[in-house]
Enzyme design. Sequence first.
Site, PDB file in Angstrom:
ATOM      1  N   GLY A 148      -7.376  11.866 -11.802  1.00  0.00           N
ATOM      2  CA  GLY A 148      -6.120  11.153 -12.004  1.00  0.00           C
ATOM      3  C   GLY A 148      -5.525  10.623 -10.712  1.00  0.00           C
ATOM      4  O   GLY A 148      -4.389  10.139 -10.720  1.00  0.00           O
ATOM      5  N   GLN A 149      -6.259  10.739  -9.604  1.00  0.00           N
ATOM      6  CA  GLN A 149      -5.721  10.198  -8.348  1.00  0.00           C
ATOM      7  C   GLN A 149      -5.556   8.682  -8.461  1.00  0.00           C
ATOM      8  O   GLN A 149      -6.512   7.968  -8.769  1.00  0.00           O
ATOM      9  CB  GLN A 149      -6.640  10.527  -7.157  1.00  0.00           C
ATOM     10  CG  GLN A 149      -6.028  10.074  -5.826  1.00  0.00           C
ATOM     11  CD  GLN A 149      -6.867  10.449  -4.592  1.00  0.00           C
ATOM     12  OE1 GLN A 149      -8.000  10.921  -4.716  1.00  0.00           O
ATOM     13  NE2 GLN A 149      -6.296  10.235  -3.426  1.00  0.00           N
TER      14      GLN A 149
ATOM     15  N   HIS B 126      -2.182  13.300  -0.807  1.00  0.00           N
ATOM     16  CA  HIS B 126      -0.816  13.738  -1.082  1.00  0.00           C
ATOM     17  C   HIS B 126      -0.835  15.001  -1.921  1.00  0.00           C
ATOM     18  O   HIS B 126      -1.672  15.155  -2.797  1.00  0.00           O
ATOM     19  CB  HIS B 126       0.003  12.645  -1.782  1.00  0.00           C
ATOM     20  CG  HIS B 126      -0.648  12.066  -3.005  1.00  0.00           C
ATOM     21  ND1 HIS B 126      -1.654  11.127  -2.933  1.00  0.00           N
ATOM     22  CD2 HIS B 126      -0.451  12.300  -4.327  1.00  0.00           C
ATOM     23  CE1 HIS B 126      -2.035  10.802  -4.157  1.00  0.00           C
ATOM     24  NE2 HIS B 126      -1.322  11.512  -5.023  1.00  0.00           N
TER      25      HIS B 126
END
Length: 113
Positions: free
Chosen positions: A92-93, A99
């Site tokens: 899901g990046q 981050h």
Amino acid sequence: MSDCLFCKIIAGDIPAEKLYDDDDVIAFRDISPQAPQHFLVIPKKHIINLSDMTEGDDALVGKMMRVAAQVADEYGIKEGYRTVINNGADSGQLVFHLHMHVLGGRPMGWPPG
Ligand code: 5GP
Ligand code: ZN
């Protein structure tokens, strides 16, 4: 990286609600919060994700974790928060600058989705 959203936030070209800022790391509120408190901790160095880390980044990524805990404490979620680092498209990046999500202020389910 001129085409990286988070590098633009670091440079101040895109506004963000910053909660922490030093020479190495910033923390800012996620634009689409998934919990009452949801902020991101990022290195100022453009690292794509954990797979892009080298040994030389160990201290920097360690600092991200310490800053995450410090900001969580400052914003009242010390009693419980979830940290998430999505790595790669399948996770899901969406933003390819490392981050750490920090989410708190509500109960967290397990296992995560
Ligand atoms: P990922 O899915 O890559 O792990 O997470 C990217 C996060 O960045 C998402 O939670 C998304 O809401 C957040 N985001 C995307 N664009 C912006 C933006 O312009 N400003 C802020 N503050 N957060 C953003
Ligand atoms: Zn970047």
